[in-house]
Design a protein around this motif. Structure first.
Motif, PDB file in Angstrom:
ATOM      1  N   UNK A 166      21.473  39.817 -60.225  1.00 54.95           N
ATOM      2  CA  UNK A 166      21.912  41.161 -59.846  1.00 54.95           C
ATOM      3  C   UNK A 166      21.481  42.150 -60.917  1.00 54.95           C
ATOM      4  N   UNK A 167      20.917  43.277 -60.502  1.00 54.65           N
ATOM      5  CA  UNK A 167      20.571  44.358 -61.430  1.00 54.65           C
ATOM      6  C   UNK A 167      21.786  45.275 -61.569  1.00 54.65           C
ATOM      7  N   UNK A 168      22.466  45.182 -62.708  1.00 54.92           N
ATOM      8  CA  UNK A 168      23.696  45.957 -62.905  1.00 54.92           C
ATOM      9  C   UNK A 168      23.436  47.459 -62.957  1.00 54.92           C
ATOM     10  N   UNK A 169      22.200  47.859 -63.229  1.00 56.60           N
ATOM     11  CA  UNK A 169      21.879  49.280 -63.314  1.00 56.60           C
ATOM     12  C   UNK A 169      21.803  49.944 -61.945  1.00 56.60           C
ATOM     13  N   UNK A 170      21.503  49.162 -60.916  1.00 53.21           N
ATOM     14  CA  UNK A 170      21.258  49.753 -59.597  1.00 53.21           C
ATOM     15  C   UNK A 170      22.168  49.244 -58.492  1.00 53.21           C
ATOM     16  N   UNK A 171      22.925  48.181 -58.729  1.00 54.24           N
ATOM     17  CA  UNK A 171      23.746  47.589 -57.674  1.00 54.24           C
ATOM     18  C   UNK A 171      24.737  48.619 -57.119  1.00 54.24           C
ATOM     19  N   UNK A 172      24.960  48.578 -55.803  1.00 49.17           N
ATOM     20  CA  UNK A 172      25.837  49.543 -55.142  1.00 49.17           C
ATOM     21  C   UNK A 172      27.023  48.852 -54.482  1.00 49.17           C
ATOM     22  N   UNK A 173      28.049  49.638 -54.196  1.00 46.55           N
ATOM     23  CA  UNK A 173      29.215  49.135 -53.478  1.00 46.55           C
ATOM     24  C   UNK A 173      28.801  48.581 -52.116  1.00 46.55           C
ATOM     25  N   UNK A 174      27.883  49.264 -51.455  1.00 43.74           N
ATOM     26  CA  UNK A 174      27.444  48.824 -50.132  1.00 43.74           C
ATOM     27  C   UNK A 174      26.793  47.446 -50.196  1.00 43.74           C
ATOM     28  N   UNK A 175      26.029  47.181 -51.238  1.00 41.74           N
ATOM     29  CA  UNK A 175      25.412  45.871 -51.401  1.00 41.74           C
ATOM     30  C   UNK A 175      26.458  44.798 -51.674  1.00 41.74           C
ATOM     31  N   UNK A 176      27.477  45.152 -52.439  1.00 43.49           N
ATOM     32  CA  UNK A 176      28.545  44.198 -52.740  1.00 43.49           C
ATOM     33  C   UNK A 176      29.317  43.834 -51.476  1.00 43.49           C
ATOM     34  N   UNK A 177      29.569  44.823 -50.632  1.00 43.56           N
ATOM     35  CA  UNK A 177      30.409  44.622 -49.457  1.00 43.56           C
ATOM     36  C   UNK A 177      29.649  44.072 -48.251  1.00 43.56           C
ATOM     37  N   UNK A 178      28.386  43.727 -48.419  1.00 43.69           N
ATOM     38  CA  UNK A 178      27.600  43.285 -47.267  1.00 43.69           C
ATOM     39  C   UNK A 178      27.889  41.849 -46.855  1.00 43.69           C
ATOM     40  N   UNK A 179      28.640  41.093 -47.659  1.00 44.74           N
ATOM     41  CA  UNK A 179      29.013  39.734 -47.266  1.00 44.74           C
ATOM     42  C   UNK A 179      30.416  39.422 -47.764  1.00 44.74           C
ATOM     43  N   UNK A 180      31.007  38.347 -47.226  1.00 48.62           N
ATOM     44  CA  UNK A 180      32.425  38.069 -47.465  1.00 48.62           C
ATOM     45  C   UNK A 180      32.725  37.544 -48.859  1.00 48.62           C
ATOM     46  N   UNK A 181      31.690  37.117 -49.601  1.00 50.70           N
ATOM     47  CA  UNK A 181      31.940  36.621 -50.949  1.00 50.70           C
ATOM     48  C   UNK A 181      31.772  37.717 -51.995  1.00 50.70           C
ATOM     49  N   UNK A 182      31.299  38.890 -51.567  1.00 40.13           N
ATOM     50  CA  UNK A 182      31.082  40.058 -52.430  1.00 40.13           C
ATOM     51  C   UNK A 182      30.084  39.770 -53.548  1.00 40.13           C
ATOM     52  N   UNK A 183      28.983  39.127 -53.164  1.00 42.36           N
ATOM     53  CA  UNK A 183      27.873  38.882 -54.067  1.00 42.36           C
ATOM     54  C   UNK A 183      26.651  39.597 -53.518  1.00 42.36           C
ATOM     55  N   UNK A 184      26.078  40.560 -54.259  1.00 36.09           N
ATOM     56  CA  UNK A 184      24.957  41.349 -53.740  1.00 36.09           C
ATOM     57  C   UNK A 184      23.633  40.593 -53.660  1.00 36.09           C
ATOM     58  N   UNK A 185      23.569  39.385 -54.195  1.00 45.77           N
ATOM     59  CA  UNK A 185      22.407  38.516 -54.045  1.00 45.77           C
ATOM     60  C   UNK A 185      22.604  37.718 -52.756  1.00 45.77           C
ATOM     61  N   UNK A 186      21.978  38.180 -51.656  1.00 47.57           N
ATOM     62  CA  UNK A 186      22.241  37.616 -50.342  1.00 47.57           C
ATOM     63  C   UNK A 186      21.986  36.129 -50.231  1.00 47.57           C
ATOM     64  N   UNK A 187      20.885  35.650 -50.799  1.00 46.23           N
ATOM     65  CA  UNK A 187      20.552  34.220 -50.716  1.00 46.23           C
ATOM     66  C   UNK A 187      21.583  33.374 -51.456  1.00 46.23           C
ATOM     67  N   UNK A 188      21.951  33.813 -52.658  1.00 46.94           N
ATOM     68  CA  UNK A 188      22.961  33.083 -53.439  1.00 46.94           C
ATOM     69  C   UNK A 188      24.322  33.166 -52.762  1.00 46.94           C
ATOM     70  N   UNK A 189      24.618  34.311 -52.135  1.00 46.96           N
ATOM     71  CA  UNK A 189      25.904  34.494 -51.461  1.00 46.96           C
ATOM     72  C   UNK A 189      26.106  33.451 -50.360  1.00 46.96           C
ATOM     73  N   UNK A 190      25.057  33.156 -49.621  1.00 49.32           N
ATOM     74  CA  UNK A 190      25.171  32.153 -48.554  1.00 49.32           C
ATOM     75  C   UNK A 190      25.545  30.792 -49.118  1.00 49.32           C
ATOM     76  N   UNK A 191      24.943  30.416 -50.234  1.00 53.64           N
ATOM     77  CA  UNK A 191      25.277  29.131 -50.860  1.00 53.64           C
ATOM     78  C   UNK A 191      26.698  29.150 -51.414  1.00 53.64           C
ATOM     79  N   UNK A 192      27.117  30.294 -51.974  1.00 55.09           N
ATOM     80  CA  UNK A 192      28.481  30.411 -52.479  1.00 55.09           C
ATOM     81  C   UNK A 192      29.503  30.228 -51.361  1.00 55.09           C
ATOM     82  N   UNK A 193      29.256  30.865 -50.229  1.00 54.60           N
ATOM     83  CA  UNK A 193      30.171  30.756 -49.089  1.00 54.60           C
ATOM     84  C   UNK A 193      30.285  29.307 -48.646  1.00 54.60           C
ATOM     85  N   UNK A 194      29.168  28.594 -48.626  1.00 50.76           N
ATOM     86  CA  UNK A 194      29.177  27.189 -48.205  1.00 50.76           C
ATOM     87  C   UNK A 194      30.013  26.321 -49.135  1.00 50.76           C
ATOM     88  N   UNK A 195      29.863  26.516 -50.460  1.00 49.06           N
ATOM     89  CA  UNK A 195      30.612  25.653 -51.384  1.00 49.06           C
ATOM     90  C   UNK A 195      32.098  25.998 -51.387  1.00 49.06           C
TER      91      UNK A 195
END
Length: 364
Positions: A166-195
């Motif tokens: 995650x780029x802390x300089x540019x990350x937005x609230x909208x990116x954080x809220x785009x998935x249920x785990x609140x991780x703006x890295x979409x690919x990693x978020x999917x794996x987090x949700x699974x575990x």
């Protein structure tokens, strides 16, 4: 006593997990600040239970009531009281905990300290107490944004051994809220949700790291020596339930560097402002903000209450086992994001008012 936090912007939270309700009294809020119930409710909706398959199934709308301190949409400068009533308590789910301590929970220590405790859902030690913090944090965010344009964004950085990019300089609230785990890295978020989902099925739990960035924070905030800004931020973050670690800037990784490698060298930017080429200090030097982004991380342990049988003892000193019942988060991280933002906002707002009170008083 321990339920009050802050100096000039001061909050006191109250209530238990399965009592009549929880809430907060906010004292020191400046008058004439435009604030609506909807602005507070937005933050509470991010924190509330039952919002996805990887959070506790407890069904609470967490609708807030502003009881005092706001009139015709503006703060009065008097204490603001906010209440959220508990609508879905199930105290019977916790009957076993009346006499049996949950491992790594606060049951035994509350008994040791007070000689009495509310065993229904953890009572005051439940994360439900953080409703008051998040409600107050919404007001602190509004003050910070209106006065200085401060933006605070937190997100899930790590779940167990899965770490997001995650780029802390540019990350937005909208990116954080785009998935249920609140991780703006979409690919990693999917794996987090699974575990997390797997841990839930296993009646187990997971921990991780929430990272938070505060942008456009004014220079000069912080009160050395004992109220250095990072010291107050550390206390704020570590007061949250389930926290076990705090880092700011380079954190523990900084010990691997030499002074030459770690130092943030200065330069003058196009606006004539003193800036740093790097930000290993995390926006704070000598306990005072330097105008760079504040970047910090909070480590959260796995949820203590799990459904697997574990060795424990009763309040009469008998050894036994306990497989906890009730409704619990298999991982607190997704719902901890707005809690971390709230505590950072409360500290920054308090220090902004303290700075104005001391350093702006004699300004021509």
């Amino acid at each position: 006593m321990g339920s009050t936090f802050g100096h000039l912007f001061r909050i006191t939270t109250f209530g238990e997990s399965h009592g009549g309700g929880v809430g907060v009294v906010i004292d020191g809020c400046p008058p004439r600040l435009a604030i609506s119930r909807d602005e507070i409710q937005f933050e509470l909706d991010r924190r509330r239970p039952g919002q996805s398959k990887i959070t506790t199934p407890r069904k609470e709308a967490d609708q807030c009531e502003i009881l005092s301190g706001v009139f015709e949409g503006k703060t009065l400068g008097t204490p603001i009281a906010i209440l959220v009533r508990n609508k879905d308590p199930r105290p019977a789910d916790y009957q076993e905990m009346e006499t049996t301590y949950r491992p790594s929970h606060a049951d035994a220590t509350y008994d040791a300290k007070y000689g009495i405790r509310n065993w229904q859902g953890g009572g005051r030690s439940s994360a439900r107490e953080t409703i008051g913090r998040v409600a107050a944090g919404a007001i602190a965010k509004k003050i910070l944004h209106q006065v200085a344009g401060v933006e605070i964004v937190a997100y899930v950085k790590r779940i167990k051994d899965l770490e997001a990019v995650v780029d802390s300089n540019t990350v937005t609230l909208e990116q954080v809220e785009q998935n249920i785990v609140r991780c703006p890295d979409g690919e990693c978020a999917e794996r987090m949700i699974d575990v997390i989902d797997q841990a839930k099925r296993d009646r187990n739990s997971l921990g991780g790291v929430v990272e938070c960035v505060a942008r456009r924070v004014p220079r000069g905030l912080g009160e050395p020596v004992f109220d250095k800004l990072e010291a107050d931020l550390a206390k704020a973050i570590m007061s949250l339930p389930a926290t076990k670690g705090f880092e700011i800037g380079s954190g523990f990784a900084g010990v691997l560097l030499t002074g030459k490698e770690h130092n943030d060298e200065f330069y003058i930017d196009e606006q004539g402002q003193t800036r740093t080429l790097t930000n290993r200090s995390g926006g704070i030097q000598g306990g005072i903000t330097n105008g760079e982004n504040i970047i910090l991380r909070a480590a959260f342990k796995p949820t203590a209450t799990i459904g697997q049988a574990q060795k424990t003892v009763t309040n009469t000193g008998e050894e036994t086992t306990l497989a906890a019942r009730g409704r619990h988060d298999p991982c607190v991280l997704p719902r901890a994001v707005p809690m971390v933002e709230a505590m950072v906002a409360l500290v920054l707002c308090d220090h902004l008012l303290r700075h104005q009170g001391q350093c702006a008083t004699l300004t021509p």
